[in-house]
Design an enzyme around this catalytic site. Structure first.
Site, PDB file in Angstrom:
ATOM      1  N   GLY A  65     -10.090 -62.753   8.124  1.00 31.77           N
ATOM      2  CA  GLY A  65     -10.107 -63.550   9.345  1.00 31.77           C
ATOM      3  C   GLY A  65      -8.923 -62.687  10.199  1.00 31.77           C
ATOM      4  N   ASP A 253     -13.267 -59.534  15.609  1.00 34.11           N
ATOM      5  CA  ASP A 253     -12.345 -58.841  14.943  1.00 34.11           C
ATOM      6  C   ASP A 253     -11.691 -57.730  15.925  1.00 34.11           C
ATOM      7  OD1 ASP A 253     -12.425 -59.280  11.692  1.00 34.11           O
ATOM      8  OD2 ASP A 253     -14.045 -60.025  12.678  1.00 34.11           O
TER       9      ASP A 253
END
Length: 381
Positions: A65, A253
């Site tokens: 993450g 991301d």
């Protein structure tokens, strides 16, 4: 339809074990991680005593993450410094562990810069290590605060786009407390809607091939008492066609200077579906995910994962059979295409929500102004 209904009563944290924490036992400092490859079957912790162990944890997705990778990278530098390892070498290894998530390099460089400045100023390795740790802890706290502000801004945006509540939100991959110093990014917005009584249904993409949605987002949603339903990624189209999706919320991301969004593979098809069906497609990400040095989506390096993640199924407590350690679901020797991310062009993004507010439409000029404004506004402690 069999699904998880909203629960009443007190809410529970997604896990009693934090996703990441720094500890200092007598034998020396360590970084402790919740092994996300074992959730939801088990809550198992990994203890990293050096940067190389953390690099392996990052590559194996035990810790993952974008925001959490930044925090982990900073703590990794601090760990190397505290343990007396080569900080520059550790920093470069950490930065290269996963190429797409820009937060990782941001966190690494922030702690490395703090270490270098303190060492130059004092000449004391102990003081320099303390400075790196302070930088990592500050980043951890800032991410928690950013998560809370993103939830507020995201909830306000949903109210503007979808007045009246009763939101049916589709999400992809995992964007909750398991990827953040706080309650997450996109998931934090859905959680805020749930707490306000405005979430009718959270649609959870399974997120193949590694099932971060099924294993992690469903886990967090269940623990938070949210009304959620799990679906395979390829069922999303029928859900849109049935008029059952009011908004798509995803994380990111890396966001290029032009607004192109790299996120878990499968995000781009959702953006196309959302555009066709006139459904808002909203990206929720902290400013650390914006990368002004990457001009556009074509310039984003997309990580290619091992083929066995597609040709095998891995699960905790399941006997292994395939060369990658999982159960073989394709003939031996089958080649697999397995990008970890895809890139959504900015024209398909309805809005970008950050801790400094929402941007719509998402353009290079709007992102540059957002970053400039953020640099002028002090962050409350």
């Amino acid at each position: 339809m069999a699904d998880q209904q909203a629960q009443t009563g007190g809410e529970k944290r997604p896990s009693d074990i934090p996703a990441i924490r720094w500890e200092e036992p007598p034998e020396g400092p360590v970084l402790v991680l919740l092994d996300q490859t074992r959730v939801p079957a088990e809550e198992v912790e990994l203890v990293c005593t050096d940067a190389s162990a953390l690099v392996e944890a990052i590559r194996s997705l035990a810790v993952r993450g974008a925001p959490l990778l930044g925090i982990a990278g900073a703590y990794g530098v601090a760990l190397a410094a505290a343990r007396g390892f080569d900080v520059v070498e550790a920093a470069r290894a950490l930065e290269s562990a996963r190429p797409t998530a820009v937060n990782l390099s941001v966190g690494v460089r922030r702690a490395e810069a703090a270490h270098e400045a303190a060492l130059a100023r004092t000449g004391d390795p102990t003081a320099a290590a303390a400075a790196a740790l302070a930088a990592a802890r500050a980043l951890h706290q800032e991410d928690a605060e950013a998560s809370a502000r993103m939830a507020v801004h995201g909830l306000a945006l949903l109210g503007e786009l979808l007045p009246g509540g009763g939101h049916r939100i589709l999400t992809h991959c995992n964007t909750g407390a398991l990827v953040s110093g706080g309650e997450g990014t996109a998931f934090a917005v859905a959680l805020a809607a749930h707490r306000e009584g405005r979430l009718r249904r959270l649609w959870v993409d399974e997120t193949r091939p590694l099932l971060q949605g099924a294993r992690l987002t469903a886990y967090e949603a269940a623990r938070s008492g949210m009304a959620y339903t799990l679906l395979t990624d390829n069922a999303a189209g029928s859900l849109f066609a049935a008029g059952e999706v009011d908004a798509v919320l995803i994380g990111a991301d890396r966001i290029a200077a032009d607004g192109s969004v790299a996120n878990k593979v499968g995000s781009y098809p959702l953006a196309v579906l959302a555009r066709y069906h006139h459904v808002p497609f909203i990206v929720v990400a902290p400013l650390t995910t914006l990368d002004p040095d990457t001009p556009d989506g074509a310039s984003i390096e997309v990580e290619q994962r091992p083929g066995f993640e597609v040709t095998e199924i891995s699960a905790p407590q399941v006997p292994v059979a395939g060369p990658g350690g999982g159960v073989q679901v394709a003939p031996l020797g089958t080649q697999a295409y397995n990008p970890a991310f895809d890139v959504t062009p900015p024209e398909l993004v309805t809005a970008l929500v950050t801790e400094e507010g929402a941007v719509s439409p998402v353009t290079a000029a709007a992102l540059a102004e957002l970053c400039a404004r953020a640099r002028r506004v002090p962050v409350d402690g």
